[in-house]
Design an enzyme around this catalytic site. Structure first.
Site, PDB file in Angstrom:
ATOM      1  N   ALA A  22     -49.194  14.170  36.764  1.00 44.13           N
ATOM      2  CA  ALA A  22     -47.302  13.817  37.078  1.00 44.13           C
ATOM      3  C   ALA A  22     -46.730  14.174  38.479  1.00 44.13           C
ATOM      4  O   ALA A  22     -45.351  14.348  38.601  1.00 44.13           O
ATOM      5  CB  ALA A  22     -46.930  13.696  36.126  1.00 44.13           C
ATOM      6  N   SER A  23     -47.527  15.657  38.363  1.00 43.31           N
ATOM      7  CA  SER A  23     -46.665  15.653  39.971  1.00 43.31           C
ATOM      8  C   SER A  23     -47.239  15.592  41.201  1.00 43.31           C
ATOM      9  O   SER A  23     -46.270  16.192  42.269  1.00 43.31           O
ATOM     10  CB  SER A  23     -47.188  17.723  39.479  1.00 43.31           C
ATOM     11  OG  SER A  23     -47.611  17.607  40.049  1.00 43.31           O
ATOM     12  N   ALA A  27     -46.994   9.273  41.046  1.00 41.14           N
ATOM     13  CA  ALA A  27     -46.074   9.713  40.282  1.00 41.14           C
ATOM     14  C   ALA A  27     -44.346   9.631  41.055  1.00 41.14           C
ATOM     15  O   ALA A  27     -43.881   8.963  40.596  1.00 41.14           O
ATOM     16  CB  ALA A  27     -45.872  10.461  39.847  1.00 41.14           C
ATOM     17  N   ARG A  55     -51.105  19.751  35.695  1.00 42.42           N
ATOM     18  CA  ARG A  55     -51.775  21.377  35.436  1.00 42.42           C
ATOM     19  C   ARG A  55     -49.822  22.455  36.277  1.00 42.42           C
ATOM     20  O   ARG A  55     -50.114  23.455  35.667  1.00 42.42           O
ATOM     21  CB  ARG A  55     -52.673  22.537  37.110  1.00 42.42           C
ATOM     22  CG  ARG A  55     -53.676  21.688  36.669  1.00 42.42           C
ATOM     23  CD  ARG A  55     -54.445  22.526  37.464  1.00 42.42           C
ATOM     24  NE  ARG A  55     -54.615  21.007  39.135  1.00 42.42           N
ATOM     25  CZ  ARG A  55     -55.552  21.566  39.752  1.00 42.42           C
ATOM     26  NH1 ARG A  55     -56.362  22.613  39.944  1.00 42.42           N
ATOM     27  NH2 ARG A  55     -55.169  21.085  41.049  1.00 42.42           N
ATOM     28  N   ASP A  97     -54.509  21.542  32.039  1.00 38.77           N
ATOM     29  CA  ASP A  97     -56.014  21.578  32.582  1.00 38.77           C
ATOM     30  C   ASP A  97     -56.477  20.182  32.212  1.00 38.77           C
ATOM     31  O   ASP A  97     -56.661  20.300  31.004  1.00 38.77           O
ATOM     32  CB  ASP A  97     -56.540  22.220  33.007  1.00 38.77           C
ATOM     33  CG  ASP A  97     -57.666  22.624  34.483  1.00 38.77           C
ATOM     34  OD1 ASP A  97     -58.630  21.271  33.886  1.00 38.77           O
ATOM     35  OD2 ASP A  97     -57.870  22.946  35.429  1.00 38.77           O
ATOM     36  N   VAL A  98     -57.015  19.478  33.244  1.00 39.84           N
ATOM     37  CA  VAL A  98     -57.347  18.061  32.760  1.00 39.84           C
ATOM     38  C   VAL A  98     -58.860  18.388  32.205  1.00 39.84           C
ATOM     39  O   VAL A  98     -59.365  17.592  31.011  1.00 39.84           O
ATOM     40  CB  VAL A  98     -57.409  16.982  33.595  1.00 39.84           C
ATOM     41  CG1 VAL A  98     -56.358  16.784  34.132  1.00 39.84           C
ATOM     42  CG2 VAL A  98     -58.616  17.285  34.897  1.00 39.84           C
ATOM     43  N   HIS A 192     -52.602  -1.948  43.497  1.00 36.70           N
ATOM     44  CA  HIS A 192     -51.247  -2.806  43.452  1.00 36.70           C
ATOM     45  C   HIS A 192     -51.172  -3.875  44.401  1.00 36.70           C
ATOM     46  O   HIS A 192     -49.717  -3.912  44.533  1.00 36.70           O
ATOM     47  CB  HIS A 192     -50.397  -0.798  44.201  1.00 36.70           C
ATOM     48  CG  HIS A 192     -51.528  -0.397  45.533  1.00 36.70           C
ATOM     49  ND1 HIS A 192     -52.515  -0.468  45.680  1.00 36.70           N
ATOM     50  CD2 HIS A 192     -50.366  -0.741  46.699  1.00 36.70           C
ATOM     51  CE1 HIS A 192     -52.514   0.535  46.864  1.00 36.70           C
ATOM     52  NE2 HIS A 192     -51.612  -0.173  47.919  1.00 36.70           N
ATOM     53  N   HIS A 254     -59.461  -4.234  47.376  1.00 36.00           N
ATOM     54  CA  HIS A 254     -58.131  -4.735  48.502  1.00 36.00           C
ATOM     55  C   HIS A 254     -58.335  -6.959  48.429  1.00 36.00           C
ATOM     56  O   HIS A 254     -58.148  -7.717  47.749  1.00 36.00           O
ATOM     57  CB  HIS A 254     -57.395  -4.365  49.336  1.00 36.00           C
ATOM     58  CG  HIS A 254     -56.462  -3.192  48.542  1.00 36.00           C
ATOM     59  ND1 HIS A 254     -55.847  -2.860  47.487  1.00 36.00           N
ATOM     60  CD2 HIS A 254     -56.342  -1.767  49.411  1.00 36.00           C
ATOM     61  CE1 HIS A 254     -55.684  -1.975  47.399  1.00 36.00           C
ATOM     62  NE2 HIS A 254     -55.834  -0.933  48.524  1.00 36.00           N
ATOM     63  N   LYS A 354     -57.167   1.013  60.712  1.00 35.76           N
ATOM     64  CA  LYS A 354     -55.828   1.408  61.006  1.00 35.76           C
ATOM     65  C   LYS A 354     -55.676   2.389  62.078  1.00 35.76           C
ATOM     66  O   LYS A 354     -56.539   1.300  62.957  1.00 35.76           O
ATOM     67  CB  LYS A 354     -55.716   2.636  60.620  1.00 35.76           C
ATOM     68  CG  LYS A 354     -56.292   3.180  59.024  1.00 35.76           C
ATOM     69  CD  LYS A 354     -56.118   4.385  58.240  1.00 35.76           C
ATOM     70  CE  LYS A 354     -56.336   4.454  56.659  1.00 35.76           C
ATOM     71  NZ  LYS A 354     -54.870   4.190  56.487  1.00 35.76           N
TER      72      LYS A 354
END
Length: 506
Positions: A22-23, A27, A55, A97-98, A192, A254, A354
């Site tokens: 989430a950090s 996100a 974390r 921690d995961v 996405h 994709h 790219k």
């Protein structure tokens, strides 16, 4: 797609969305703005909450303050203060921690509290916005903590970001590991690109318009080009990208999603598995590429320094975190055939890279030329084939190119473009590309998400390419300058068939 007409305006089901990582960038740049956009459209349930997990040590209030700062920078439009206040009161945070079992026990306690405060009914949506090597461990811990168990009418779903493995073998292992904990119906493998309006519109365009489906086949179509071009380099993602490359990063997910939606047969309904059954049939029908075929029908490249929009940019090997002798491709092109009745002998040309001249994603359908016999005694020298282009980004829309007579006494022809742009007809709706996908997951609609057999079939198509490229490292990198359309070999590959690449954005 499956829910476009019947669930438009239907509010998503009550749930708690747990964001692992989430950090991180995903996100703050995509997920939180997408959820806010859903709230603005009144598609989020009032019985909804978000729990961030990472974390970083933060309290609930510190997390709310961080997200409130981030939304000012990454919101796709203005932020309504009252709506944001409603939204931010539904944000919670669980540090850990995961890999730590205790962290999941703390998460479980928090989820029970959030359930009680917001009436989310035990429905949990886990979003794994983490590095791929953590997918399996996180799911194993979720299962061990009892947080994946569906009982008493509640549901538990997990969204996994790509890449889904590095090759066929690792994809199979990942699928086996996560299915020890989750049923296939609980797994939402997100891409996405499928949140783009034009991608979702491919099926509507093909199957809701009687004028296109009858000519969508080998009798009328000469070839198809699918292009995913980026003008940016790898930026700060050099570490990740150098272990991936253009083929692994873009093609099995994709590009094959775009390919299957373009080439699939009409499904019997818009139900998720009916659509995905047809997509996987296309993947299985792609003609196998032999090792010799890899040398003839695929091209790889790596950009050197060059000019992009008037600015000099460095070579790939000079990018941060990229080894100075890297042999990773930043461009790939390939030609393939689909062995079925509809597409026999119609080549599909795919390319992605790219540091190309512009950012564009499109599907170009070139039709066969009309017979010239009528125009032999006129000033017309040749007939230009009709071209239908599905523009996916940056400007979503559809264009059709055809010939028309130029006014005057002589028979002279000009090219006419009929162009539809979403913004012009329907207005611009702030979107990160994740809104539709998150919304569908809340409703339990898996149409736009990849199934395990689709993932494995995609990797199976490119496995020989991976093996040959690994065995025969390219010896002439860099082989295209930044700001150009890739290596000369890509032009030569399509030119052997008497065709040429579209110069997109022109």
């Amino acid at each position: 797609m499956s829910a476009i007409s019947e669930s438009l305006g239907k509010v998503g089901n009550p749930c708690v969305m747990v964001i692992f990582g989430a950090s991180g960038d995903l996100a703050k740049r995509k997920l939180i703005p997408a959820l806010y956009n859903l709230a603005r459209e009144r598609l989020l349930s009032t019985e909804f909450a978000i729990v961030g997990f990472s974390r970083s040590k933060m309290s609930h209030e510190e997390f709310r303050e961080k997200i409130s700062r981030d939304i000012k920078e990454y919101a796709m439009g203005s932020v309504d203060p009252d709506l944001w206040n409603w939204f931010v009161q539904r944000l919670y945070y669980s540090p850990g921690d995961v890999q730590d079992t205790n962290a999941y026990q703390q998460l479980q306690t928090l989820l029970l509290q959030v359930d009680k405060e917001h009436g989310t009914r035990g429905n949990y949506l886990y979003y794994l916005a983490t590095s791929p090597e953590l997918f399996s461990p996180i799911i194993q811990h979720i299962g061990a903590a009892g947080l994946a168990r569906e009982e008493n009418g509640c549901w538990r779903r997990v969204i996994i970001e790509k890449p889904f493995g590095r090759d066929l073998e690792s994809a199979r292992i990942l699928n086996q590991e996560i299915r020890k904990v989750l049923n296939e119906s609980q797994i939402y493998r997100i891409d996405h690109y499928l949140g783009k309006e034009t991608v979702q519109n491919i099926m509507v365009f093909r199957f809701a318009n009687g004028i296109f489906e009858p000519i969508w086949n080998r009798r009328y179509i000469d070839h198809v080009q699918i292009t995913v071009a980026e003008d940016i380099g790898v930026g700060q993602r050099g570490d990740y990208y150098d272990n991936a490359g253009a083929l692994r990063d873009m093609v099995p997910n994709h590009m094959f999603q775009l390919l299957t939606l373009t080439a699939m047969e009409p499904p019997i309904s818009f139900e998720a598995n009916a659509v995905r059954d047809e997509q996987v049939k296309i993947l299985h029908a792609i003609q196998s590429i032999t090792p010799e075929g890899v040398l003839r029908f695929t091209v790889r490249g790596q950009y050197g320094e060059g000019m992009i929009k008037g600015q000099r940019v460095p070579a790939y090997r000079s990018e941060p975190s990229v080894p100075p002798d890297s042999n990773t491709e930043t461009f790939m092109a390939m030609k393939l055939y689909i062995d079925n009745w509809r597409w026999a002998n119609v080549p599909f040309y795919l390319r992605t890279g790219k540091r190309l001249p512009c950012r564009v994603t499109e599907i170009a359908i070139q039709f066969k030329s009309a017979p010239f016999v009528l125009f032999r005694k006129t000033t017309v020298e040749h007939l230009k084939p009709n071209l239908l282009v599905l523009h996916i980004q940056p400007n979503e829309g559809i264009s059709l190119n055809f010939s028309a007579k130029i006014p005057g006494p002589l028979v002279r022809m000009g090219t006419v473009d009929m162009e539809f742009k979403y913004d012009d007809y329907f207005g611009r709706t702030p979107s990160t590309g994740h809104e539709r996908l998150l919304y569908d997951c809340m409703l339990g609609d898996a149409t736009l998400f990849q199934r395990a057999d689709m993932v494995e079939a995609s990797w199976n198509v490119v496995s020989t390419i991976q093996d040959v490229w690994k065995a025969l490292p390219h010896r002439k990198y860099p082989n295209y300058a930044a700001g150009t359309w890739g290596p000369q070999e890509a032009d030569e590959m399509i030119a052997r068939d008497g065709r040429e690449w579209r110069r997109c954005g022109k």
